[in-house]
Structures are given as C-alpha cells and as structure tokens.
Design an enzyme around this catalytic site. Structure first.
Site, PDB file in Angstrom:
ATOM      1  N   SER A  39      73.976  78.695  -0.910  1.00  0.00           N
ATOM      2  CA  SER A  39      73.182  78.530   0.312  1.00  0.00           C
ATOM      3  C   SER A  39      73.964  78.108   1.534  1.00  0.00           C
ATOM      4  CB  SER A  39      72.043  77.549   0.059  1.00  0.00           C
ATOM      5  OG  SER A  39      72.551  76.299  -0.363  1.00  0.00           O
ATOM      6  N   ASP A  43      62.298  65.254  -7.135  1.00  0.00           N
ATOM      7  CA  ASP A  43      60.905  65.143  -6.709  1.00  0.00           C
ATOM      8  C   ASP A  43      60.123  66.435  -6.956  1.00  0.00           C
ATOM      9  OD1 ASP A  43      62.741  65.854  -4.369  1.00  0.00           O
ATOM     10  OD2 ASP A  43      60.802  66.574  -3.664  1.00  0.00           O
ATOM     11  N   GLU A  45      67.391  71.339  -8.109  1.00  0.00           N
ATOM     12  CA  GLU A  45      67.501  70.200  -7.187  1.00  0.00           C
ATOM     13  C   GLU A  45      68.498  69.189  -7.750  1.00  0.00           C
ATOM     14  OE1 GLU A  45      63.614  68.452  -6.728  1.00  0.00           O
ATOM     15  OE2 GLU A  45      63.241  68.408  -8.872  1.00  0.00           O
ATOM     16  N   LYS A  53      70.115  78.869   6.651  1.00  0.00           N
ATOM     17  CA  LYS A  53      69.162  78.259   7.590  1.00  0.00           C
ATOM     18  C   LYS A  53      68.996  79.062   8.876  1.00  0.00           C
ATOM     19  CE  LYS A  53      68.166  74.223   5.516  1.00  0.00           C
ATOM     20  NZ  LYS A  53      66.813  73.672   5.317  1.00  0.00           N
ATOM     21  N   SER A  71      70.677  66.425  10.616  1.00  0.00           N
ATOM     22  CA  SER A  71      72.111  66.176  10.728  1.00  0.00           C
ATOM     23  C   SER A  71      72.872  67.313  10.064  1.00  0.00           C
ATOM     24  CB  SER A  71      72.470  64.853  10.049  1.00  0.00           C
ATOM     25  OG  SER A  71      72.035  64.874   8.708  1.00  0.00           O
ATOM     26  N   GLY A  75      67.501  63.466  -7.198  1.00  0.00           N
ATOM     27  CA  GLY A  75      66.333  63.662  -6.338  1.00  0.00           C
ATOM     28  C   GLY A  75      65.422  64.730  -6.899  1.00  0.00           C
TER      29      GLY A  75
END
Lengths: 335, 335
Positions: A315, A220, A214, A63, A88, A218
């Site tokens: 990651s 999606d 994923e 990130k 968070s 979840g």
C-alpha cells in the site's frame, strides 16, 4: 448512541459503479502501478504471489486514488472554499497533491512533531500546513474549526464514499491484469482500502477470498467483526504507523463485516521480515504498513498453498530512510 | 608485449548483429526490465531521466544477459565439460543461473570470505563453489587450472564477445522503448556493459552521446583513453564493489576508446546520495555500483539540462541489507 459519534448522517455506501467512475476520473492522473512477481518470493510464500505495487503510486501510496476521487467530485461551488485534511501520513500528501492537480486550496493539519521532510513535501505540493500539539490538542476539532470558519470541506482519510471508491481502483486494476486470483490480501487500518477492494472483488472475481491484515497490536477490526459492532481501541503501539487507527468507519465497517473472508494480524517482527524480503528479493522499499498483507501471506496467516494464486496490495513506500535502515538492519537471517 | 598479457589471441570484436542475436537468445529468458521515470527525479537531475531497471533483472543485475548469451553459444561438445567463472559478485550468480537454465555444469571460484548469502545463492542455482584464500591464491590461476583439468570453459566477466553482445541488449531495449534519447549513461568497470551499450547506441541512436561512469578511486578507463592504451591500476578502494576492476579488457578497450563520448567518475559520497534518491524517491534498492551512472547525472558530471532526455542504466541491486542500511543512513540531508 453510536460507538463512534458523528454529527452528520452517514452517507450512502459506495457501489461498484462508484469504483468504475473513480477509475475513469483517475485515468491518466494516477499511475497504473505495475503488478510485480518473483519466483523467489513464490518459493518463500508457498503459492504464486502477485504484488500490486502501490508504493510506486503518486505520493508513494494508494491514498492518492481516494483523495483525488473525493476532490474531483466536490461541487464547483465548494471548490473555491478549499479542502482540509488532518493526517501526519500519506493521506495528507495525497490531499495536497490532488488539490494542486485540481486547483483547489488545501489546508493540512499536521502534528508539531511531524517529520520535517513530510511537512516540506506537503508544502511543496502547495498546501498550507497548520501545526498542532498532539498532546494538548485534538486534530479533528482543529480540522472542523478550520472548515467551519473557512467553509472548507473536510476530506476524511477513509470513511467517505468517494475515498472508498477511489481506493477500490487499485484492486480493480489488479484483477483486470490478473483475473484468476484465489484471494486478495490488503493492509487494514480504517478500512478504506479493504472496503474498496471488496467492491472490486465482488464485481470482478466474486469467487475470490478477500483478507484484511491489521497490526497485531491494533486488532480492532477483528474484534469489531466478532462483536458485530465497531470496537474502538487506544492508539496501538506498532511500527505500522499508517494503520494506527482507532476504529473502523461507519461506512467501511458494514462493507467489511458483510463481505470480508477474514481479518488476520501481523506482528511488527513479521512486518520487518516482509520488508527485508521486499528489499533483498524484489529491491523495493516498502513502508511497514505497506507490507501488512505480504507479512500475513509469508507467515501463513492467510491461505497460500502450492497452486494458489494470491494478490497482495503493497500500500505504500513512505518511510524515512534512517528509520528503514534501523528496522531492516535489526533482524538477522530472515530473508 | 601488451599491458594485459593473454595466452590466447584476442577474438573478433562483437558487432551489432551479435547484440541482435543475443537479444533473440534472451527473449523469454531474461526479464525485459522496465524503464522507470519520476518527476521528482527529473527535478533533482535537471533533465528527463529514463532509468533502465537492470537491478530488477534475473539474479538482480544485467550480468545475466552476458552470461546466458555466452553459455548459449557454447558448442554442444563443450557443454558437457561445463563452465567455470571466478567472481565474488553478480557475474558468479549470473553464470550459475545461466548454466542451470541450459543444463551445463558450472563451477564458481569464490573467495573464502565471500558473504555466506552469496555462496548459498550460487549453490542454490546448482553450481559447485570452490573457495580460495584471496590473500594467498590467484583466482584466475585457480580458474584456469580447473578449466585445464576438467576441460571446462572459462566464462570471463567482461572481455568476451558474447558477454559484451549480451550486455548490449539492455540498452537495445531501452532505445526501443525510448528512441529519442540525447545521451545514454552506464556504470563502467571492466567495460562489458559500456562496450555493448555503444554497439546498441551506434545502431539505434547514432546521434546520442554515450558516457561511462567509473568510481573516482578507480579511474583506469579515463586514464586508459587519455594514454591511448590500457592502464592497469591497483584494486581501488570504493563502495562500488562491482567496479573494482583493475583494467579494461583487450576487447572492451578499443570499442570504448573509439566510440565513447567520455568517461567521468563518481565519488563514494555521490554514490550514497544517488542510492538515497533511489530509495526515497523511487522506492528502489540499488547497489553502489548500480547507481554510478545516476550519481554522475545528479552531480552534473554528464550533460543533463532542461529539455534533455538521458537514459541511465541501473546495473544491479545486490547489496547486503545491513550494508545498505549502513550506507544510506550515514549521509543526512541529501535526498
């Protein structure tokens, strides 16, 4: 009406040139993380695996790449008013550190029950932390209000061209070090890492497959691709807290839809198994979200057969140690 | 009569030339492990710390260096009869893997209650495993008997010139990569790693201090130096199972006595604290024995002050994951 309402128009999608520009910005600032291999891991997986160790990146996650890229590109006039981010997780610390490096004031909106260690780490980077009640308040609204009142720029965690371009630099480095990969596999939450990776693979290894992974709870993104539009879900129950996103972004979705080889899922048990392999075989602490790609490789959910060469992005490594201990101790006999 | 009786005469002590020769033998066979740094770790320690990551060595510990060196130097006529080693720890797996690499038959004498995973790993390298009852039988006697009956050569874990020379290559690499260290700190059990490190420091950084760190509960080396002769102790109660040695060796003792700057100790609590720092800050799984040097640095037991540059050997990462989880979860608030 779009399925994910937005006030502002969608900006231009990032290109390979943006990833290259991000790499120049990050040179000497972000770590060029190592690519790690292990014969034992190859035996377990069934092909040659090349791990891009972004859990060893600054703030312990990829990130930092996207946050620093986005903040670097802020116009000088907007820098003084600062930036605001709501998270968070790793994005909060990434924005806080990037802001400190660039001398930009940062405000991070964090839930009232965020771990004290994460709050302290974020404050340690010099950011102001605004707490909110996650059961009564909407963090996006709080972030927008702060931005409106102070003139600060909101730095979204994934749906931003500079963030996507920055995240793409991890796989750019991987492909520069290991050019002849058959496939690249990345964790998938909001899609910033996967979208950026797709830009790098298209430019540097256009024949290689790209898989996003994923959490099973979840899925999606898988459903969004099948539906041809962004599908929004309830907060998924998974230990992969970094991928508890509700929907792909308006920028990340079309890139992923158009370019990805496939999206698969990993169960929480598979994540724990992959964390155990990382700890016992490679002596590395990786967070649940961080092993999404590896878990799919070990489970055979993406192609990994003798002679194959697969790059996998680890990651992040930010997991509370008591939580890590509880997770890896609970499953016997996997690794 | 010596305090550590031996049938055979003590061989010539190893020299720097032996370390150099060992490095040539190990080139392309052992990993050239990375030197790892962290700003956060430097803040915690109070000086710049350079970690030689031997927990990422083959078999997960520096022991592979010494074992492979010793086996490589076995005369051709002695290779066919094979080698034998007694160990429940990293030396066993190191000898087993080195033997496989060199096509030498290996027998490893392991206690009947050795963890199944370690027995399986040793057998996985192609070694024959002979079990013994650690409460009724003497593993050294079993090893000698096997050697006598089969003509196999015993490969001792530390008191052997080739083993010492091989272990010295880790700090040789460290000093080649970071030449201007003020001090080198290593774990200390039987003294093979420390003695070999002393040879490398004397040749490459003669002004640098060298500190050995042993478990608080097993401070035989400190007492041996004070007494001017090898002091033998009962099996110490410590979580640093790789340093539960009873005495320095006849080869390692004089090298350490003549050259070491000092020997200090680390408590089990300090080891757990250092393991937590490694897991949270550096995302690395290191075994209790492996962090002896780092624990002493973090506790201020060896000099580490602003501007200082200290090299620390992380000697191994082989710790059962349930045990790791129990250890790191038990102490709150350190890291």
């Amino acid at each position: 009406m779009s399925t994910t309402p937005r006030a502002a128009p969608v900006p231009e999608p990032p290109t390979w040139a943006d990833v290259q520009a991000a790499a120049d910005l990050l040179d000497g600032v972000a770590h060029r993380t190592p690519v790690v291999t292990s014969r034992r891991l190859d035996e377990l997986a069934g092909c040659q695996v090349f791990l891009k160790a972004e859990h060893l990146q600054r703030v312990g996650a990829f990130k930092f790449r996207g946050a620093y890229t986005a903040l670097s590109r802020l116009a000088g006039t907007r820098r003084e008013a600062g930036v605001v981010a709501y998270s968070s997780g790793n994005h909060a610390q990434a924005v806080a550190l990037a802001a400190r490096e660039l001398g930009i004031p940062a405000t991070i909106v964090m839930p009232h029950d965020a771990p004290a260690a994460k709050v302290a780490a974020t404050q340690g980077y010099g950011a102001a932390v605004v707490r909110y009640d996650r059961y009564r308040e909407d963090r996006e609204e709080i972030g927008r209000r702060i931005a409106q009142e102070s003139g600060a720029t909101v730095v979204p965690p994934y749906d931003h061209p500079d963030v996507i371009a920055g995240q793409g630099t991890a796989v750019k480095e991987l492909l520069e070090e290991v050019p002849d990969l058959d496939a690249v596999v990345t964790p998938l939450g909001g899609g910033g890492l996967l979208a950026g990776s797709l830009l790098s693979v298209a430019a540097l290894a256009p024949e290689a497959e790209v898989w996003g992974v994923e959490p099973e709870a979840g899925d999606d993104a898988r459903r969004s691709i099948a539906a041809g539009q962004i599908v929004r879900i309830e907060t998924p129950r998974t230990i992969a807290d970094g991928a508890q996103t509700l929907a792909l972004g308006e920028l990340t979705f079309p890139i992923i839809r158009d370019r990805v080889t496939g999206v698969v899922t990993a169960s929480d048990d598979q994540l724990v198994g992959a964390m155990r392999v990382m700890a016992t075989t490679l002596k590395q602490v990786v967070e649940p979200t961080g092993v999404l790609g590896l878990a799919a490789v070990l489970a055979g959910a993406v192609p990994c057969t003798p002679g194959g060469r697969v790059g996998v992005v680890l990651s992040g490594g930010n997991v509370d140690l008591e939580r890590f201990a509880t997770l890896v101790a609970r499953q016997e006999g996997f690794a």
